[in-house]
Design an enzyme around this catalytic site. Structure first.
Site, PDB file in Angstrom:
ATOM      1  N   GLU A 131       0.767  -1.256  -0.472  1.00  0.00           N
ATOM      2  CA  GLU A 131       0.284   0.105  -0.188  1.00  0.00           C
ATOM      3  C   GLU A 131       1.148   1.572  -0.178  1.00  0.00           C
ATOM      4  OE1 GLU A 131      -2.642   0.607   3.742  1.00  0.00           O
ATOM      5  OE2 GLU A 131      -4.065  -1.692   3.194  1.00  0.00           O
ATOM      6  N   GLU A 141     -13.891   5.576  -0.471  1.00  0.00           N
ATOM      7  CA  GLU A 141     -14.741   4.690   0.698  1.00  0.00           C
ATOM      8  C   GLU A 141     -15.476   5.147   1.644  1.00  0.00           C
ATOM      9  OE1 GLU A 141     -12.761   0.398   0.621  1.00  0.00           O
ATOM     10  OE2 GLU A 141     -11.363   1.306   0.164  1.00  0.00           O
ATOM     11  N   LYS A 143     -15.234   3.415   5.678  1.00  0.00           N
ATOM     12  CA  LYS A 143     -13.684   3.812   6.350  1.00  0.00           C
ATOM     13  C   LYS A 143     -14.262   4.093   7.657  1.00  0.00           C
ATOM     14  CE  LYS A 143     -10.309   2.323   5.194  1.00  0.00           C
ATOM     15  NZ  LYS A 143      -8.595   2.380   4.836  1.00  0.00           N
ATOM     16  N   GLU A 154      -9.328   8.772   5.778  1.00  0.00           N
ATOM     17  CA  GLU A 154      -9.204   7.593   5.313  1.00  0.00           C
ATOM     18  C   GLU A 154     -10.100   7.196   4.405  1.00  0.00           C
ATOM     19  OE1 GLU A 154      -7.773   4.796   6.979  1.00  0.00           O
ATOM     20  OE2 GLU A 154      -6.605   6.727   7.729  1.00  0.00           O
TER      21      GLU A 154
END
Length: 464
Positions: free
Chosen positions: A266, A322, A325, A331
């Site tokens: 990541e 997203e 999250k 985030e």
């Protein structure tokens, strides 16, 4: 003898070709699923192909996604959930069953190449899973061999907090609480099986923690004339990502495993975030991710100062913004795509699109820390049915946190759920931010610069 020599040469060339294909200079994408508004797997796979990704990582073994990936040329990483590690570590039958149920049905038509056991296990507080991680990895590897899944490498992704020291890079050292009991057995396994140490590396967080110390362009891999010298090694660095990667190389060398390959599981940069989160914007995210792609798709491979020319397979985080999250606003804003499938900014994971073909990026407006007061209020799309419970939690934590919204208090009127919740969340955050309290409440709240106070009702705030 001449024929034999020729055959051996052809075999070695074929093997070299196969090896380079497995660890070629290709960039992939992390396909997270923590959103309630994301496209179906088939459409998501089409979008991944549209980004010209060559690899994709999912955080489970979602059968719909693995089915959608069948017949594509995408190399796939799948994951054993954290909660199974302890049981698998002592139970080969369970490991066999998990691989048989979750991997075998899709292999080889879905190109599963990496099986990751858990996710950032060593970032949690000390617990037995730390020491069960490598035994679980060994059992999963045994299962992979048992079922003839020969091309699958087994490992585990770790965050950069596995290091106790990372600056200068030559001082890279694993944390003393995991070095001997976890990292050395893990590296021994990875070295023996020719797998990778998978690492999650985010220059964004390092820079955001010290924006006055670390130059932003240096963190964005966009520095033209800034260099950092490592007095221990004599190596010269032109970007923060290389520094962080080399700190891991030096840490591995320190414990006797200098040749284990690294795989960036990541990396990325947020395209937005809360008022209190510096540098999270589209301009920086596009700049960082495009530069990462340029670096890791370069031919011949660039490598890092400590390992010049060495290929580092890389996955960008993440496919989508997203919305479910947890944590700070950043985030939920690491995506290359919005949930409707449109690009947050132009990007091509193959690295072949010239910069000149992208549309101009919006100017970055939050590269300096915000200074002033902020409040914590109910977000625009908050689920009203969840507000009552979250407000009860906020009011129950502190010292007279919600006195002003009780009957007779200065903020009791208007007597509405949202108005009372705004006060409760702001009051809670004001009391507890310094000790780790966040303005999140399971996604119900957002930080704001706009003062919600009215009349004699004064809302508590956080001052940055």
């Amino acid at each position: 003898m001449g024929c034999l020599s020729t055959l051996l040469l052809l075999f070695s060339l074929a093997f070299a070709s196969f090896s380079s294909a497995e660890i070629s200079s290709q960039v992939g994408i992390c396909y997270g699923q923590l959103g309630n508004n994301l496209p179906i797997p088939k459409n998501s796979v089409d979008l991944i192909k549209g980004l010209k990704a060559k690899r994709v990582k999912i955080y489970d073994t979602n059968p719909q996604i693995l089915e959608a990936l069948k017949g594509t040329n995408l190399q796939v990483s799948v994951m054993v959930p954290n909660e199974l590690i302890n049981n698998i570590s002592t139970n080969q039958t369970l490991a066999d069953q998990w691989v048989k149920n979750n991997v075998v049905p899709f292999y080889p038509h879905t190109m599963i190449r990496y099986l990751l056991v858990g996710n950032e296990i060593l970032s949690s507080p000390p617990n037995p899973t730390w020491f069960n991680l490598v035994p679980a990895i060994r059992k999963i590897r045994f299962s992979v061999k048992k079922f003839g899944l020969g091309k699958i490498k087994v490992g585990t992704p770790l965050a950069i907090d596995m290091l106790e020291s990372s600056f200068p890079p030559s001082n890279g050292t694993f944390r003393s609480d995991i070095s001997e009991k976890v990292m050395m057995p893990l590296l021994h396994f990875l070295n023996r099986t020719k797998s990778f140490l998978f690492i999650d590396v985010y220059p964004y967080f390092a820079w955001a923690a010290q924006p006055t110390v670390i130059n932003l362009d240096y963190a964005l891999l966009d520095s033209k004339n800034i260099t950092v010298s490592d007095p221990g090694s004599g190596l010269m660095y032109t970007n923060l990502l290389d520094q962080m990667i080399d700190a891991v190389y030096f840490a591995m060398k320190r414990v006797g495993y200098p040749d284990v390959g690294l795989f960036i599981a990541e990396t990325g940069w947020p395209n937005a975030g809360g008022v209190d989160q510096i540098g999270a914007n589209i301009y920086n995210a596009a700049t960082y991710n495009r530069n990462v792609i340029k670096k890791f798709t370069a031919k011949p491979p660039i490598g890092t100062p400590a390992k010049p020319g060495v290929v580092v397979p890389t996955l960008l985080f993440a496919l989508y913004n997203e919305n479910q999250k947890p944590g700070p606003g950043t985030e939920r804003h690491f995506g290359l795509l919005y949930p409707n499938g449109t690009n947050v900014y132009g990007i091509d994971l193959s690295g072949k699109t010239p910069e000149s073909e992208y549309k101009a990026l919006p100017r970055a407006r939050n590269n300096e820390p915000y200074k002033g007061k902020i409040w914590c209020v109910v977000g625009r799309n908050a689920n009203a049915s969840e507000l009552g419970g979250a407000m009860s939690y906020a009011c129950g934590q502190g010292n007279r946190t919600c006195d002003e919204i009780r009957p007779g208090g200065k903020c009791y009127n208007p007597n509405s759920l949202v108005s009372h919740a705004n006060y409760a969340f702001s009051s809670y955050w004001s009391q507890f931010k310094s000790s780790g309290g966040t303005c999140y409440f399971n996604g119900l709240t957002i930080p704001t610069k706009k003062d919600p106070s009215y009349g004699s009702c004064k809302f508590p705030s956080v001052t940055l």
